[in-house]
Scaffold this active site. Structure first.
Site, PDB file in Angstrom:
ATOM      1  N   ALA A  40       0.828  -1.208   0.000  1.00 40.03           N
ATOM      2  CA  ALA A  40       0.000   0.000   0.000  1.00 40.03           C
ATOM      3  C   ALA A  40       0.864   1.261   0.000  1.00 40.03           C
ATOM      4  O   ALA A  40       1.978   1.265   0.496  1.00 40.03           O
ATOM      5  CB  ALA A  40      -0.893  -0.005   1.233  1.00 40.03           C
TER       6      ALA A  40
ATOM      7  N   GLY B 279       0.350  -5.558   1.307  1.00 36.85           N
ATOM      8  CA  GLY B 279      -0.836  -5.843   0.499  1.00 36.85           C
ATOM      9  C   GLY B 279      -0.500  -6.565  -0.800  1.00 36.85           C
ATOM     10  O   GLY B 279      -1.299  -7.361  -1.298  1.00 36.85           O
TER      11      GLY B 279
ATOM     12  N   GLU C  78      -0.265 -10.096   0.202  1.00 31.08           N
ATOM     13  CA  GLU C  78      -1.609 -10.587   0.571  1.00 31.08           C
ATOM     14  C   GLU C  78      -2.399 -10.979  -0.670  1.00 31.08           C
ATOM     15  O   GLU C  78      -3.114 -11.973  -0.687  1.00 31.08           O
ATOM     16  CB  GLU C  78      -2.380  -9.509   1.343  1.00 31.08           C
TER      17      GLU C  78
ATOM     18  N   GLU D 225       4.030  -5.055   7.855  1.00 28.37           N
ATOM     19  CA  GLU D 225       3.070  -4.137   8.480  1.00 28.37           C
ATOM     20  C   GLU D 225       3.412  -3.763   9.924  1.00 28.37           C
ATOM     21  O   GLU D 225       3.259  -2.608  10.326  1.00 28.37           O
ATOM     22  CB  GLU D 225       1.650  -4.728   8.429  1.00 28.37           C
TER      23      GLU D 225
END
Ligand code: NAD
Length: 649
Positions: free
Chosen positions: A29, A68, A71, A91
């Site tokens: 992100a 992300g 993910e 994160e």
């Protein structure tokens, strides 16, 4: 989302490959978007569409897949990565947990023992370990990646698909016991931090809850963390640590070439600096007049390289190459071909000036001359040469091969290209640089001196050493001020010849209590280096106080906290107002990377602003200290610290 919808709608499409179009697959992100309202489709929407796709979706990972980005691949039906690719969920380092299913899908693909360090500590893995643990199907040569992914996707099209979320969690034995053992083992790193605790809780959910429940909780917790103070602080540092490389006025300065480095003084700092340079590929000549010290330095450097190799932090060949880059010499004359000379001799002006005057004779024209001084006036040092434009402070922290901070001290006449070279050098040797103006102690030590003065004043007034250390440690510092002073050595900058017993520190030094290395400082130390309170020190302090008519009293922890933190914060405001630091974030970067200020509180300036500047000023007044003019003005104007930053910074 649009591409997936289209691929699903087209009959001719049998399988889908997701690949990065540029240098990497995905870095995750953009954290600058975090303050903004979410828009459709969110990452979760895209990931759900991928996982539920009736046609196989396979990820072709090259470069990095982080956060992300990773993910997204976890929901795919297959994953291949190019050799050398790096995969991770970092994160927690930003005070967050993955919020798009990462905490639940990861432990279904890799064993819990592998998921724990990835999620709770944010440790990445490379393609080969990713293949070994099942995070990806295979690692392939970069040129073969796309074709191999296509083949895998078409192969999967002929088989029933499975969703990652439907797989069982991969744990052998008692999963909860594994999680508890991991959390205990890393307690020191995790303590007081919200995100690692949340990551652990998410893994407990993975083993105990239905996947839908666990996914919903993950989402909620990740949003809470994102709005929380710790993540805000960590994101602030993330940006601050990148901004420090930008220094206004250097746009047209091009860095000088640094190919050979000289270091003067083979003590604690000279050794560490040499290690850091040779490990980064720079040849170093280390000059030290005392033969025994030079011999010790050579052995210590060799041992340190050997231990890095033994611990797997360095390849054996790199260790050998690094050691071959070191040359030892007794005479400054051997520095005539150095492009950069770093002086790390005794912290006394006359010693530094003498060395710089001699370097002026020896060094080639255009060589950069740096001092590692902790406190001294860089202009006064430069004045010993006929080339003050080439002189700069390069203030490394101890141990210099490990500590990431490098304070770059700009003298009055330091040339812009010398500053640019210093910043480029920092990048090359993997340090985080902060440019500071010239004043006693620069940014870090000037604030440290204020904290130290308060700590020693409270000691004289009757405060307990151990309790003061605890107050600072419970805030999240690895070490309180007294333990830190003992470790650094109380005799830094002290000399028997000029010591007059004017402070407790001078008294301790006069009594031979030079700190941990001497077995005695503010604490007594046993053979294993374990500190215990010292009755000798207590007697000495009582005598010192009595002679000055100071009546000792009981000092509580609240007062300790106020006096240990607020005056140094106020000094930071002064440093900013004087332009010694360019931006508040620079001060935070110094304290977090050089002095152990706990990262998750963002550094002293971020912390002060989170607390409220008015609160800081009131706190100072409440203990009878007058807030600085700069702080009072900010409070009166209701202005943020950033209003004191350099306008172009
Ligand atoms: P140290 O006493 O361990 O080492 C200094 C070395 O310099 C000694 O080996 C000495 O023999 C040598 N030396 C003295 N005069 C010399 C000369 N004329 N030519 C060549 N070598 C000479 O000291 P240190 O702790 O390494 O500190 C060195 C400098 O780094 C000081 O300015 C200090 O303030 C600064 N510094 C120290 C620390 C720390 O934690 N130790 C941290 C940051 C900066």
């Amino acid at each position: 989302m649009r591409a997936i919808t289209r691929a699903l709608a087209e009959d001719a499409v049998e399988a889908i490959v997701i690949a990065g179009s540029q240098k990497i697959f995905s870095g995750g992100a953009d954290i600058r978007e975090f303050g903004q309202p979410a828009q459709y489709p969110s990452l979760v929407d895209v990931i759900d569409a991928i996982e539920q796709s009736p046609k196989p979706v396979v990820a072709a990972i090259h470069g990095v897949a982080l956060g992300g980005g990773l993910e997204l691949t976890l929901a795919c039906h297959g994953r291949l990565a190019a050799d050398g690719a790096r995969l991770g969920l970092p994160e927690v380092t930003l005070g967050l947990i993955p919020g798009a299913g990462g905490t639940q899908r990861l432990p279904r693909l890799v064993p819990l023992t592998q998921a724990l360090p990835m999620l709770v500590l944010g440790e990445p893995v490379d393609a080969s370990s990713a293949a070994a643990c099942g995070l990806i199907d295979r690692a392939v040569e970069p040129e073969a990646l796309f074709k191999a992914t296509q083949d895998l996707a078409l192969d999967l099209a002929r088989r029933p698909l499975r969703m990652t979320r439907d797989l069982p969690v991969r744990a052998i034995g008692d999963a909860n016991a594994l999680i508890e053992a991991f959390s205990l083992k890393h307690e020191a790193r995790i303590k007081g931090r919200d995100a690692p605790a949340a990551a652990l809780a998410a893994l407990r959910d993975a083993v105990s809850q239905p996947v839908e429940t666990a996914l919903a909780r993950e989402r909620a917790v990740s949003l809470d963390l994102r709005a929380g103070a710790q993540s805000r602080a960590l994101r602030h540092l993330h940006f601050a640590e990148r901004q420090v490389f930008r220094y206004p006025g250097l746009e047209s300065a091009s860095p000088r070439a640094i190919e050979r480095v000289g270091i003067v003084g083979a003590g604690t700092m000279g050794r560490g600096i040499a290690l850091s340079m040779i490990s980064a590929g720079l040849p170093v000549t280390l000059v030290e007049p005392k033969a025994d010290i030079l011999g010790h330095a050579r052995t210590a450097i060799a041992n340190s390289l050997a231990s890095s190799v033994a611990k797997g932090r360095m390849l054996e060949a790199d260790g050998v190459a690094a050691s071959q880059r070191l040359t030892c010499a007794a005479d400054l004359a051997s520095l005539d071909d150095a492009d950069l000379i770093v002086e790390a001799a005794y912290e006394r002006m006359e010693v530094k000036q003498d060395i710089f005057a001699r370097l002026d004779q020896v060094a080639r024209p255009g060589a950069m001359l740096a001092s590692n001084t902790s406190y001294l006036d860089i202009d006064a040092i430069a004045s010993a040469t006929r080339r003050p434009q080439d002189v700069v402070g390069l203030h490394f922290f101890s141990p210099a091969n490990l500590m990431r901070l490098l304070e770059i001290v700009r003298g009055d006449r330091t040339a812009p290209d010398v500053l640019a070279t210093s910043l480029a050098l920092a990048r090359r040797i993997a340090k985080i640089p902060v440019v500071a103006g010239n004043c006693h102690g620069f940014i870090g030590n000037r604030m440290l001196a204020v904290r130290r003065a308060q700590a020693e004043a409270m000691l004289t007034e009757g405060a307990d050493i151990g309790e003061m250390d605890e107050v600072v440690e419970s805030f999240g510092f690895p070490m309180g001020p007294f333990r830190m002073a003992d470790l650094a050595g109380l005799d830094l900058g002290w000399s028997a010849a000029i010591s007059r017993g004017a402070s407790i520190r001078e008294r301790l030094n006069e009594a031979g209590r030079h700190g941990q290395k001497a077995g005695a400082g503010f604490y007594d130390y046993d053979a294993a280096g374990k500190p215990s309170p010292s009755s000798v020190v207590m007697d000495l302090v009582r005598g010192f106080a009595a002679a000055r008519g100071i009546v000792q009293r009981r000092i509580g922890r609240d007062e300790m906290r106020t006096r240990l933190f607020l005056p140094m914060i106020d000094e930071g405001v002064r440093i900013l107002a004087e332009g010694i630091a360019l931006r508040p974030g620079d001060i935070d970067v110094v304290w977090v990377n050089g002095y152990g200020w706990p990262r998750h509180t963002g550094g002293p300036m971020h912390y002060a602003e989170a607390m409220g500047l008015a609160e800081v000023a009131n706190g100072l007044s409440a203990i009878g200290l007058k807030p600085s003019r700069a702080l009072s003005d900010l409070v009166a104007a209701g202005a943020p610290l950033a209003s004191l930053a350099h306008p172009e910074a």
